[in-house]
Design an enzyme around this catalytic site. Sequence first.
Site, mmCIF file in Angstrom:
data_model
loop_
_atom_site.group_PDB
_atom_site.id
_atom_site.type_symbol
_atom_site.label_atom_id
_atom_site.label_comp_id
_atom_site.label_asym_id
_atom_site.label_seq_id
_atom_site.Cartn_x
_atom_site.Cartn_y
_atom_site.Cartn_z
ATOM 1 N N LEU A 32 0.810 -1.219 0.000
ATOM 2 C CA LEU A 32 0.000 0.000 0.000
ATOM 3 C C LEU A 32 0.853 1.284 0.000
ATOM 4 O O LEU A 32 0.622 2.206 0.792
ATOM 5 C CB LEU A 32 -0.972 0.002 1.200
ATOM 6 C CG LEU A 32 -2.043 -1.083 1.151
ATOM 7 C CD1 LEU A 32 -2.650 -1.325 2.532
ATOM 8 C CD2 LEU A 32 -3.143 -0.731 0.146
ATOM 9 N N CYS A 64 -7.732 -5.554 0.740
ATOM 10 C CA CYS A 64 -6.329 -5.889 0.445
ATOM 11 C C CYS A 64 -6.022 -7.200 1.172
ATOM 12 O O CYS A 64 -6.288 -7.322 2.365
ATOM 13 C CB CYS A 64 -5.395 -4.775 0.927
ATOM 14 S SG CYS A 64 -3.656 -5.228 0.735
ATOM 15 N N GLY A 78 -7.721 -3.871 -14.561
ATOM 16 C CA GLY A 78 -6.451 -3.585 -13.903
ATOM 17 C C GLY A 78 -5.290 -4.222 -14.634
ATOM 18 O O GLY A 78 -4.610 -3.585 -15.438
ATOM 19 N N SER A 79 -5.079 -5.519 -14.410
ATOM 20 C CA SER A 79 -3.896 -6.198 -14.962
ATOM 21 C C SER A 79 -3.790 -6.071 -16.476
ATOM 22 O O SER A 79 -2.682 -5.990 -17.017
ATOM 23 C CB SER A 79 -3.928 -7.679 -14.585
ATOM 24 O OG SER A 79 -3.945 -7.818 -13.186
HETATM 25 C C1 DHB Z 1 -1.991 -4.169 -2.559
HETATM 26 C C2 DHB Z 1 -3.241 -3.682 -2.229
HETATM 27 C C3 DHB Z 1 -4.378 -4.352 -2.678
HETATM 28 O O1 DHB Z 1 -5.633 -3.943 -2.381
HETATM 29 C C4 DHB Z 1 -4.234 -5.499 -3.441
HETATM 30 O O2 DHB Z 1 -5.331 -6.136 -3.847
HETATM 31 C C5 DHB Z 1 -2.993 -5.986 -3.749
HETATM 32 C C6 DHB Z 1 -1.864 -5.312 -3.310
HETATM 33 C C7 DHB Z 1 -0.748 -3.526 -2.061
HETATM 34 O O3 DHB Z 1 -0.583 -2.283 -2.148
HETATM 35 O O4 DHB Z 1 0.113 -4.240 -1.538
#
Ligand code: DHB
Length: 278
Positions: free
Chosen positions: A71, A125, A260-261
């Site tokens: 994060l 996350c 995303g990816s």
């Molecule tokens: C991170 C945050 C996320 O919400 C995720 O799904 C994957 C990685 C991160 O910043 O580590």
Amino acid sequence: MLVTSVGKLRLERPGMVASGIMDETGPSMMRMLRSGAGAVVTKSIGTKPNPGHPNPVFTELKAGYINAMGLPNPGIELFGEEMAAAAKAGHIIGSIYGSSPEEFSKLAGKMEEYGAAAVELNLSCPHATGYGMELGTDPAVIRSIVSAVKSSVTIPVWTKLTPNTHMIKDLAVAVREGGGDAIVAINTVKAMVISPQFGKPILSNKFGGLSGPAIRSIGVRAVFDIRTAVDIPIVGVGGISDWKDAVQYLIAGACAFQVGSAVGTKGLGVFDTINLEL
Ligand code: DHB
């Protein structure tokens, strides 16, 4: 033709940039808006600057990416500089993470002040101690965070849920009970990759979040499950890279989607291509 709405938020195009890719700076977010995205979700922002984890934080697999960035972000005060021009150029959804209803409310208030079109609560996350999925797998915690944020801002409050649970329907009901405006499903799947040569996990954090084609069927299933449990708008995300992937999510019950990816694997043209195909 492509116009859709997520509750009260009208989008000219149904595909948004998912949190975590090309969304940490004002110029990169504006570039994605110019590349055909209907909105951009920011990298998740917290109360203080955070350097994230040491490398390695990212690796590519056959069917996706796995990452544990930790994060990283400049903190909500400095992020105002990135929002200033971007929020005038199009819809920016402010993704935020915190450890309590008070922190989430403060962050959401700042995002509203910066011109965000909505906030997306990162309650999902998969690998952050005290944050994300550790909070977002408890319906009572979800309810209290969503309702606190709802009473602090006037912009729509979206909640991004984790697939790392056997009770995603209960989590969705908690979002609705907290007064949430939409659900975003899914965040990454908790995963690990081990280097056979080095004999240890590749990521410095050991665990990370798996994204990309590998998780698409998990996401479609989650959206379908959530749709049977609640009647609030759902934004589908997880492994979308072409119109057929997006349409699976729409049929499962989503009204919009995020990519995303595939921004990484297919490049910035992915939105223009999906829009044309749709
Ligand atoms: C991170 C945050 C996320 O919400 C995720 O799904 C994957 C990685 C991160 O910043 O580590």
